[in-house]
Motif scaffolding. Structure first.
Motif, PDB file in Angstrom:
ATOM      1  N   SER A   6       0.831  -1.212   0.000  1.00 59.00           N
ATOM      2  CA  SER A   6       0.000   0.000   0.000  1.00 59.00           C
ATOM      3  C   SER A   6       0.860   1.254   0.000  1.00 59.00           C
ATOM      4  O   SER A   6       0.489   2.265  -0.591  1.00 59.00           O
ATOM      5  N   ARG A   7       2.044   1.187   0.627  1.00 62.27           N
ATOM      6  CA  ARG A   7       2.930   2.353   0.610  1.00 62.27           C
ATOM      7  C   ARG A   7       3.538   2.556  -0.787  1.00 62.27           C
ATOM      8  O   ARG A   7       3.658   3.686  -1.256  1.00 62.27           O
ATOM      9  N   ILE A   8       3.889   1.450  -1.461  1.00 61.53           N
ATOM     10  CA  ILE A   8       4.401   1.575  -2.831  1.00 61.53           C
ATOM     11  C   ILE A   8       3.333   2.219  -3.708  1.00 61.53           C
ATOM     12  O   ILE A   8       3.605   3.161  -4.454  1.00 61.53           O
ATOM     13  N   ALA A   9       2.092   1.729  -3.602  1.00 62.43           N
ATOM     14  CA  ALA A   9       0.992   2.279  -4.401  1.00 62.43           C
ATOM     15  C   ALA A   9       0.773   3.759  -4.079  1.00 62.43           C
ATOM     16  O   ALA A   9       0.567   4.576  -4.988  1.00 62.43           O
ATOM     17  N   HIS A  10       0.815   4.103  -2.792  1.00 60.88           N
ATOM     18  CA  HIS A  10       0.607   5.488  -2.373  1.00 60.88           C
ATOM     19  C   HIS A  10       1.644   6.413  -3.021  1.00 60.88           C
ATOM     20  O   HIS A  10       1.290   7.431  -3.627  1.00 60.88           O
ATOM     21  N   TYR A  11       2.906   6.073  -2.883  1.00 61.10           N
ATOM     22  CA  TYR A  11       3.960   6.931  -3.428  1.00 61.10           C
ATOM     23  C   TYR A  11       3.932   6.960  -4.958  1.00 61.10           C
ATOM     24  O   TYR A  11       4.224   7.980  -5.577  1.00 61.10           O
ATOM     25  N   ARG A  12       3.560   5.830  -5.577  1.00 63.85           N
ATOM     26  CA  ARG A  12       3.454   5.791  -7.039  1.00 63.85           C
ATOM     27  C   ARG A  12       2.365   6.752  -7.512  1.00 63.85           C
ATOM     28  O   ARG A  12       2.571   7.558  -8.424  1.00 63.85           O
ATOM     29  N   LYS A  13       1.201   6.682  -6.871  1.00 64.57           N
ATOM     30  CA  LYS A  13       0.089   7.559  -7.247  1.00 64.57           C
ATOM     31  C   LYS A  13       0.415   9.014  -6.947  1.00 64.57           C
ATOM     32  O   LYS A  13       0.070   9.910  -7.729  1.00 64.57           O
ATOM     33  N   GLN A  20       2.798   0.617 -14.989  1.00 67.08           N
ATOM     34  CA  GLN A  20       3.700   0.392 -16.130  1.00 67.08           C
ATOM     35  C   GLN A  20       4.826   1.422 -16.136  1.00 67.08           C
ATOM     36  O   GLN A  20       5.983   1.079 -16.365  1.00 67.08           O
ATOM     37  N   ALA A  21       4.490   2.679 -15.858  1.00 62.58           N
ATOM     38  CA  ALA A  21       5.519   3.725 -15.848  1.00 62.58           C
ATOM     39  C   ALA A  21       6.540   3.476 -14.740  1.00 62.58           C
ATOM     40  O   ALA A  21       7.742   3.652 -14.947  1.00 62.58           O
ATOM     41  N   LEU A  22       6.071   3.043 -13.571  1.00 57.98           N
ATOM     42  CA  LEU A  22       7.006   2.737 -12.487  1.00 57.98           C
ATOM     43  C   LEU A  22       7.883   1.548 -12.849  1.00 57.98           C
ATOM     44  O   LEU A  22       9.094   1.565 -12.619  1.00 57.98           O
ATOM     45  N   ALA A  23       7.273   0.533 -13.449  1.00 60.93           N
ATOM     46  CA  ALA A  23       8.054  -0.629 -13.886  1.00 60.93           C
ATOM     47  C   ALA A  23       9.137  -0.191 -14.870  1.00 60.93           C
ATOM     48  O   ALA A  23      10.295  -0.619 -14.763  1.00 60.93           O
ATOM     49  N   ASN A  24       8.780   0.674 -15.807  1.00 63.32           N
ATOM     50  CA  ASN A  24       9.765   1.170 -16.779  1.00 63.32           C
ATOM     51  C   ASN A  24      10.889   1.926 -16.086  1.00 63.32           C
ATOM     52  O   ASN A  24      12.061   1.767 -16.431  1.00 63.32           O
ATOM     53  N   ARG A  50      15.178  -0.919  -3.556  1.00 66.66           N
ATOM     54  CA  ARG A  50      16.045   0.222  -3.841  1.00 66.66           C
ATOM     55  C   ARG A  50      15.679   0.855  -5.187  1.00 66.66           C
ATOM     56  O   ARG A  50      15.645   2.077  -5.303  1.00 66.66           O
ATOM     57  N   ARG A  51      15.386   0.035  -6.188  1.00 71.35           N
ATOM     58  CA  ARG A  51      14.995   0.568  -7.498  1.00 71.35           C
ATOM     59  C   ARG A  51      13.678   1.337  -7.404  1.00 71.35           C
ATOM     60  O   ARG A  51      13.537   2.419  -7.974  1.00 71.35           O
ATOM     61  N   ILE A  52      12.712   0.754  -6.698  1.00 72.93           N
ATOM     62  CA  ILE A  52      11.411   1.397  -6.551  1.00 72.93           C
ATOM     63  C   ILE A  52      11.560   2.718  -5.809  1.00 72.93           C
ATOM     64  O   ILE A  52      11.010   3.742  -6.220  1.00 72.93           O
ATOM     65  N   ALA A  53      12.304   2.697  -4.702  1.00 71.29           N
ATOM     66  CA  ALA A  53      12.505   3.923  -3.916  1.00 71.29           C
ATOM     67  C   ALA A  53      13.165   5.009  -4.768  1.00 71.29           C
ATOM     68  O   ALA A  53      12.745   6.168  -4.740  1.00 71.29           O
ATOM     69  N   LYS A  54      14.168   4.638  -5.534  1.00 74.23           N
ATOM     70  CA  LYS A  54      14.851   5.619  -6.382  1.00 74.23           C
ATOM     71  C   LYS A  54      13.895   6.187  -7.426  1.00 74.23           C
ATOM     72  O   LYS A  54      13.842   7.399  -7.644  1.00 74.23           O
ATOM     73  N   ALA A  55      13.102   5.326  -8.058  1.00 75.42           N
ATOM     74  CA  ALA A  55      12.165   5.780  -9.081  1.00 75.42           C
ATOM     75  C   ALA A  55      11.088   6.691  -8.499  1.00 75.42           C
ATOM     76  O   ALA A  55      10.651   7.639  -9.153  1.00 75.42           O
ATOM     77  N   LEU A  56      10.682   6.404  -7.264  1.00 75.04           N
ATOM     78  CA  LEU A  56       9.639   7.207  -6.620  1.00 75.04           C
ATOM     79  C   LEU A  56      10.205   8.416  -5.879  1.00 75.04           C
ATOM     80  O   LEU A  56       9.449   9.204  -5.314  1.00 75.04           O
ATOM     81  N   GLU A  57      11.532   8.525  -5.856  1.00 79.69           N
ATOM     82  CA  GLU A  57      12.227   9.616  -5.161  1.00 79.69           C
ATOM     83  C   GLU A  57      11.869   9.653  -3.673  1.00 79.69           C
ATOM     84  O   GLU A  57      11.585  10.704  -3.103  1.00 79.69           O
ATOM     85  N   VAL A  58      11.871   8.465  -3.064  1.00 75.90           N
ATOM     86  CA  VAL A  58      11.678   8.323  -1.623  1.00 75.90           C
ATOM     87  C   VAL A  58      12.789   7.415  -1.110  1.00 75.90           C
ATOM     88  O   VAL A  58      13.542   6.839  -1.891  1.00 75.90           O
ATOM     89  N   SER A  59      12.902   7.289   0.189  1.00 77.29           N
ATOM     90  CA  SER A  59      13.905   6.386   0.748  1.00 77.29           C
ATOM     91  C   SER A  59      13.301   5.001   0.949  1.00 77.29           C
ATOM     92  O   SER A  59      12.072   4.834   0.972  1.00 77.29           O
ATOM     93  N   VAL A  60      14.162   4.019   1.104  1.00 72.61           N
ATOM     94  CA  VAL A  60      13.693   2.674   1.437  1.00 72.61           C
ATOM     95  C   VAL A  60      12.934   2.730   2.754  1.00 72.61           C
ATOM     96  O   VAL A  60      11.928   2.042   2.931  1.00 72.61           O
TER      97      VAL A  60
END
Length: 124
Positions: A6-13, A20-24, A50-60
């Motif tokens: 839910s936190r990944i989804a929150h930061y992605r939104k 798809q954009a986050l995956a890319n 680490r990849r997700i955090a970097k893409a979302l510009e948040v920390s792990v």
């Protein structure tokens, strides 16, 4: 926002990205990986976090929430705080090495989260 997914989804939104954009951004072709993480049907590896955090510009740490906080420097490596015992520093250094070599797997992250929960209970 009580699960990792839910936190990944929150930061992605919040960043205005589709799955798809986050995956890319993470270098993955399919969005199904992100979907699985967000539904909590699959636990991401540390490298994926680490990849997700970097893409979302948040920390792990932001992704883990208050359940488990990791001492992190700007470059994403762990730092040993002065309050750690020598044994804790040694464990942290081994975890850092294992993470940097990609040797932490889903079960490791689950175990670390369980340990963090128990420590939180004893701190309170």
């Amino acid at each position: 926002m009580n699960t990792l997914g839910s936190r990944i989804a929150h930061y992605r939104k919040q960043k205005g990205l589709s799955q798809q954009a986050l995956a890319n951004e993470c270098g993955w072709e399919s969005q199904s990986r992100i979907g699985n993480y967000e539904r909590d049907t699959r636990e991401p590896s540390f490298e994926d976090l680490r990849r997700i955090a970097k893409a979302l510009e948040v920390s792990v740490n932001d992704l883990f929430g208050s359940t488990m906080q990791i001492a992190e420097s700007q470059d994403g490596r762990y730092t040993a705080e002065n309050v750690l015992s020598p044994r804790s520093r040694q464990v942290l250094e081994r975890l850092t090495l294992a993470a940097s070599e990609g040797r932490l797997v889903e079960q490791d992250l689950i175990l670390l989260e369980q340990i963090a929960r128990r420590l939180e209970k004893t701190d309170g």
